[in-house]
Design a protein around this motif. Sequence first.
Motif, PDB file in Angstrom:
ATOM      1  N   SER A  35       1.327   8.906  13.708  1.00 14.82           N
ATOM      2  CA  SER A  35       2.589   8.839  12.967  1.00 14.82           C
ATOM      3  C   SER A  35       3.735   9.260  13.880  1.00 14.82           C
ATOM      4  O   SER A  35       3.559  10.127  14.743  1.00 14.82           O
ATOM      5  CB  SER A  35       2.535   9.768  11.753  1.00 14.82           C
ATOM      6  N   ILE A 113      -2.979  -2.736   9.391  1.00 15.38           N
ATOM      7  CA  ILE A 113      -1.716  -2.776  10.130  1.00 15.38           C
ATOM      8  C   ILE A 113      -0.942  -4.044   9.796  1.00 15.38           C
ATOM      9  O   ILE A 113       0.277  -4.023   9.595  1.00 15.38           O
ATOM     10  CB  ILE A 113      -1.978  -2.665  11.643  1.00 15.38           C
ATOM     11  N   ALA A 116       0.641  -3.641   6.413  1.00 15.38           N
ATOM     12  CA  ALA A 116       1.766  -2.712   6.482  1.00 15.38           C
ATOM     13  C   ALA A 116       2.975  -3.356   7.156  1.00 15.38           C
ATOM     14  O   ALA A 116       4.119  -3.147   6.735  1.00 15.38           O
ATOM     15  CB  ALA A 116       1.354  -1.449   7.225  1.00 15.38           C
ATOM     16  N   PHE A 124       2.893   2.618  10.238  1.00 16.77           N
ATOM     17  CA  PHE A 124       1.435   2.569  10.158  1.00 16.77           C
ATOM     18  C   PHE A 124       0.917   2.063  11.495  1.00 16.77           C
ATOM     19  O   PHE A 124       1.294   0.988  11.946  1.00 16.77           O
ATOM     20  CB  PHE A 124       0.984   1.643   9.024  1.00 16.77           C
ATOM     21  N   THR A 128      -3.368   5.967  12.038  1.00 15.28           N
ATOM     22  CA  THR A 128      -2.832   6.457  10.766  1.00 15.28           C
ATOM     23  C   THR A 128      -3.944   6.687   9.756  1.00 15.28           C
ATOM     24  O   THR A 128      -3.873   7.615   8.929  1.00 15.28           O
ATOM     25  CB  THR A 128      -1.800   5.472  10.198  1.00 15.28           C
ATOM     26  N   TYR A 134      -8.184   6.368   2.691  1.00 15.40           N
ATOM     27  CA  TYR A 134      -7.561   5.053   2.514  1.00 15.40           C
ATOM     28  C   TYR A 134      -8.514   4.131   1.764  1.00 15.40           C
ATOM     29  O   TYR A 134      -9.688   4.004   2.124  1.00 15.40           O
ATOM     30  CB  TYR A 134      -7.184   4.438   3.870  1.00 15.40           C
ATOM     31  N   ARG A 150      -1.266  10.830   3.359  1.00 12.44           N
ATOM     32  CA  ARG A 150      -0.607  11.066   4.650  1.00 12.44           C
ATOM     33  C   ARG A 150      -0.410  12.567   4.834  1.00 12.44           C
ATOM     34  O   ARG A 150      -1.307  13.258   5.287  1.00 12.44           O
ATOM     35  CB  ARG A 150       0.715  10.287   4.735  1.00 12.44           C
ATOM     36  N   ALA A 161       1.444   4.742   2.045  1.00 15.99           N
ATOM     37  CA  ALA A 161       1.064   3.370   2.406  1.00 15.99           C
ATOM     38  C   ALA A 161       0.692   2.553   1.172  1.00 15.99           C
ATOM     39  O   ALA A 161      -0.297   1.820   1.167  1.00 15.99           O
ATOM     40  CB  ALA A 161      -0.075   3.370   3.422  1.00 15.99           C
TER      41      ALA A 161
END
Length: 226
Positions: A35, A113, A116, A124, A128, A134, A150, A161
């Motif tokens: 991050s 990814i 995102a 992201f 991450t 997740y 997060r 996310a």
Amino acid sequence: MEDLLYNPVYNALLLRDAHLGAGTDRVKYFDEAVSPFVGFPTNYSKGFSDLYDLFPSGRRILYATPEPIEQPPGWQVVASIPGLQFVFTADELPQRSAVTPVLLDGTNVEEMIQLAQLTKPGPFSLRTIEFGHYYGVFENGRLAAMTGQRLHPGNYSEVSAVCTHPDHLGKGFAAALITHQLYLIREQGQRAFLHSRDDNERAIALYKRLGFTESRPMHFYFMKRV
């Protein structure tokens, strides 16, 4: 007692997310692949100066604060995003959905990814997912929606996310995934919170419907070291 969510990034780096970060006794930051967030104690006036000394030219960071700030010396503000912080305050958790979230792992990172980047829920990157927890929903073998956790400041866990592919909006995937996170966080003995852009009316309406209450403004500053 300090309100941990007033300075959530620093408190997360100081506490439950310390294993993902680095820094000094005053300024903290996550590995870039995890991050871009950085943090330092509230009212510590040398934070950006210390970070300037730690980072090379061109290093990008993300700073979150309830109060607006001016561009600090040595840094270029690339984007400033006004946001809102929400805390889950409902007495009861929302009813679980018929949708069954799937735990995501390293084999899903590339697709995560891509989702995102398409939906822009926030930064992201490759690591991450190491924040943990997740989960996603798949349609025809493709990742249609996901969410995870997060920041973990103290007894709080951030739902993050939250994103759904445009082709799958309106199917209840985001609500199902957030509800799943609420149950996980409650089982972990934690309390849920999250952040949103202040103009994301669709998301804000969903968060309120699920039991979140607006807590405070939160300004997000994307910066680059000059």
